[in-house]
Design an enzyme around this catalytic site. Structure first.
Site, PDB file in Angstrom:
ATOM      1  N   GLU A 209     -22.376  -9.128 -12.460  1.00 40.31           N
ATOM      2  CA  GLU A 209     -23.199  -9.574 -11.338  1.00 40.31           C
ATOM      3  C   GLU A 209     -24.664  -9.284 -11.645  1.00 40.31           C
ATOM      4  O   GLU A 209     -24.990  -8.172 -12.073  1.00 40.31           O
ATOM      5  CB  GLU A 209     -22.767  -8.863 -10.043  1.00 40.31           C
ATOM      6  CG  GLU A 209     -21.358  -9.237  -9.615  1.00 40.31           C
ATOM      7  CD  GLU A 209     -20.944  -8.594  -8.289  1.00 40.31           C
ATOM      8  OE1 GLU A 209     -21.763  -7.886  -7.669  1.00 40.31           O
ATOM      9  OE2 GLU A 209     -19.792  -8.806  -7.879  1.00 40.31           O
TER      10      GLU A 209
ATOM     11  N   HIS B 150     -21.227 -11.857  -3.665  1.00 38.31           N
ATOM     12  CA  HIS B 150     -21.061 -10.462  -3.235  1.00 38.31           C
ATOM     13  C   HIS B 150     -21.833 -10.215  -1.938  1.00 38.31           C
ATOM     14  O   HIS B 150     -22.656  -9.298  -1.850  1.00 38.31           O
ATOM     15  CB  HIS B 150     -21.518  -9.493  -4.318  1.00 38.31           C
ATOM     16  CG  HIS B 150     -20.870  -8.144  -4.186  1.00 38.31           C
ATOM     17  ND1 HIS B 150     -20.638  -7.312  -5.255  1.00 38.31           N
ATOM     18  CD2 HIS B 150     -20.396  -7.470  -3.096  1.00 38.31           C
ATOM     19  CE1 HIS B 150     -20.063  -6.192  -4.848  1.00 38.31           C
ATOM     20  NE2 HIS B 150     -19.909  -6.270  -3.532  1.00 38.31           N
TER      21      HIS B 150
ATOM     22  N   ARG C 132     -13.093  -5.573  -4.923  1.00 40.39           N
ATOM     23  CA  ARG C 132     -13.761  -5.238  -6.174  1.00 40.39           C
ATOM     24  C   ARG C 132     -13.180  -6.085  -7.288  1.00 40.39           C
ATOM     25  O   ARG C 132     -11.961  -6.298  -7.354  1.00 40.39           O
ATOM     26  CB  ARG C 132     -13.578  -3.747  -6.511  1.00 40.39           C
ATOM     27  CG  ARG C 132     -14.322  -2.789  -5.595  1.00 40.39           C
ATOM     28  CD  ARG C 132     -15.817  -2.814  -5.850  1.00 40.39           C
ATOM     29  NE  ARG C 132     -16.542  -1.796  -5.097  1.00 40.39           N
ATOM     30  CZ  ARG C 132     -17.104  -1.984  -3.912  1.00 40.39           C
ATOM     31  NH1 ARG C 132     -17.015  -3.175  -3.338  1.00 40.39           N
ATOM     32  NH2 ARG C 132     -17.751  -1.006  -3.308  1.00 40.39           N
TER      33      ARG C 132
ATOM     34  N   ASP D 172       0.869  -1.182   0.000  1.00 36.73           N
ATOM     35  CA  ASP D 172       0.000   0.000   0.000  1.00 36.73           C
ATOM     36  C   ASP D 172       0.901   1.226   0.000  1.00 36.73           C
ATOM     37  O   ASP D 172       1.632   1.463   0.966  1.00 36.73           O
ATOM     38  CB  ASP D 172      -0.905   0.012   1.236  1.00 36.73           C
ATOM     39  CG  ASP D 172      -1.944   1.137   1.187  1.00 36.73           C
ATOM     40  OD1 ASP D 172      -1.632   2.221   0.672  1.00 36.73           O
ATOM     41  OD2 ASP D 172      -3.064   0.918   1.672  1.00 36.73           O
TER      42      ASP D 172
ATOM     43  N   ASP E 212     -15.653 -13.068  -4.012  1.00 38.50           N
ATOM     44  CA  ASP E 212     -16.972 -12.571  -3.619  1.00 38.50           C
ATOM     45  C   ASP E 212     -17.485 -11.537  -4.617  1.00 38.50           C
ATOM     46  O   ASP E 212     -18.630 -11.103  -4.513  1.00 38.50           O
ATOM     47  CB  ASP E 212     -16.890 -11.951  -2.216  1.00 38.50           C
ATOM     48  CG  ASP E 212     -18.254 -11.540  -1.675  1.00 38.50           C
ATOM     49  OD1 ASP E 212     -19.158 -12.407  -1.638  1.00 38.50           O
ATOM     50  OD2 ASP E 212     -18.429 -10.368  -1.299  1.00 38.50           O
TER      51      ASP E 212
END
Length: 334
Positions: free
Chosen positions: A273, A292, A245, A184, A268
């Site tokens: 979708e 999700h 995401r 990160d 997920d």
């Protein structure tokens, strides 16, 4: 008295606002609800709901604050979203009109962290492969012949993104004995030390981790950040968890890596979708899929409702909002 429009059907309202929270919301103003059976995804329905509203509470499936909707809502000054990403609802026009925005993403962090942990443990122990084998009717001996399984204790876990969900996941896997690397660019040495993690570049993290869990937002720099090259850096037998995401991963490249058998993945989120019935992910024994729902715990949704309630109260009292989304941050709320 302020008018608070709740742009959500009854089932959604009940998830986020149990009786005591609903009663508290009622005490803040006059509630305006959509007509029974009306679809708040229809701009005309939303426009009618917001005619004299000062605040709108949004949930799944709500139409965006388009120019046409805003033209019917001259008093609207706050959008309070029960979820995290406000991109489907907020527009540049709404910011220009002075409509402030707040969201309840913080409520979801622990639920998503727990699901990511559950998926991690399932992958490490081959639960998905055993389940797939037994359900597809293979014989007992063949079902037992899974690849070598690993424990989380002592494993190197790579976390991409020290977000709220990333930090929740870090705390959980560290408590079970994992060593954690984090990629990160915004995580400094002091924060890393406080989290008990080691900073690493993305390539270093991918090559050195038994498990890689994604927790980054969708930004121009993160779209497709895990592509064919990055997946090839992961060692054979490595595991990928994505509760963030789908846009972070090149789905075609991931499908290829899974078909090769080099890695396993738990997902997920998906590019399309609902995930089509015939999608090849559904047939892979080394893919663990959930629809999700990582954030969908009872507790998470009730926390979100409590955050929305508190934010509306602060707004109506003229106090600073704690979860406000500024116009310049709209592109980083994915």
């Amino acid at each position: 008295m302020s008018v608070i429009a709740v742009a959500a059907p009854p089932a959604v309202r009940e998830m986020f606002f149990p009786p005591e929270t609903w009663a508290a919301l009622t005490s803040l103003g006059r509630l305006r609800l959509p007509p029974e059976g009306a679809d708040v995804g229809d701009e005309a329905v939303l426009a009618g709901l917001l005619t004299d509203a000062d605040v709108v509470v949004t949930g799944w499936g709500c139409a965006p604050l388009s120019a046409a909707v805003l033209a019917s809502a001259p008093r609207l000054r706050l959008l309070a979203h029960t979820g995290a990403s406000v991109k489907p609802f907020v527009t540049r026009e709404s910011f220009a009109r002075g409509v402030r925005v707040t969201q309840a993403g913080e409520a979801m962090a622990h639920a998503v962290g727990e699901q990511a942990l559950a998926l991690t443990l399932a992958l490490l122990h081959g639960v998905h492969r055993f389940d797939h084998a037994l359900r597809t009717g293979v014989d007992w001996a063949t079902a037992k012949a899974a690849p070598p399984r690993r424990e989380l204790r002592g494993a190197v876990v790579g976390v991409v993104g020290a977000s709220r969900t990333g930090r929740a996941y870090i705390g959980l896997v560290r408590a079970l004995g994992a060593r954690v690397l984090v990629a990160d660019p915004y995580l400094d040495a002091e924060e890393a030390a406080a989290l008990g993690v080691e900073r690493a570049g993305l390539d270093e993290l991918l090559t050195g981790s038994a498990v890689v869990s994604l927790h980054a937002p969708v930004l121009p720099a993160t779209v497709g950040m895990i592509g064919a090259r990055e997946l090839a850096l992961m060692p054979a037998g490595a595991l990928l968890v994505n509760t963030a995401r789908s846009a972070l991963v090149d789905e075609a490249a991931l499908l290829g890596a899974l078909r090769s058998g080099r890695i396993d993945a738990a997902l997920d989120v998906f590019d399309e979708e609902p995930l089509p019935i015939g999608h090849p992910f559904r047939r892979l024994p080394n893919a663990l899929l959930t629809p999700h729902e990582a954030a969908g715990t009872v507790e998470s949704r009730r926390r979100a409702g409590a955050i929305v309630l508190a934010e509306i109260g602060r707004f109506l009292r003229g106090e600073a909002l704690r979860h406000e989304v500024q116009p310049e941050l709209l592109d980083s709320t994915g």
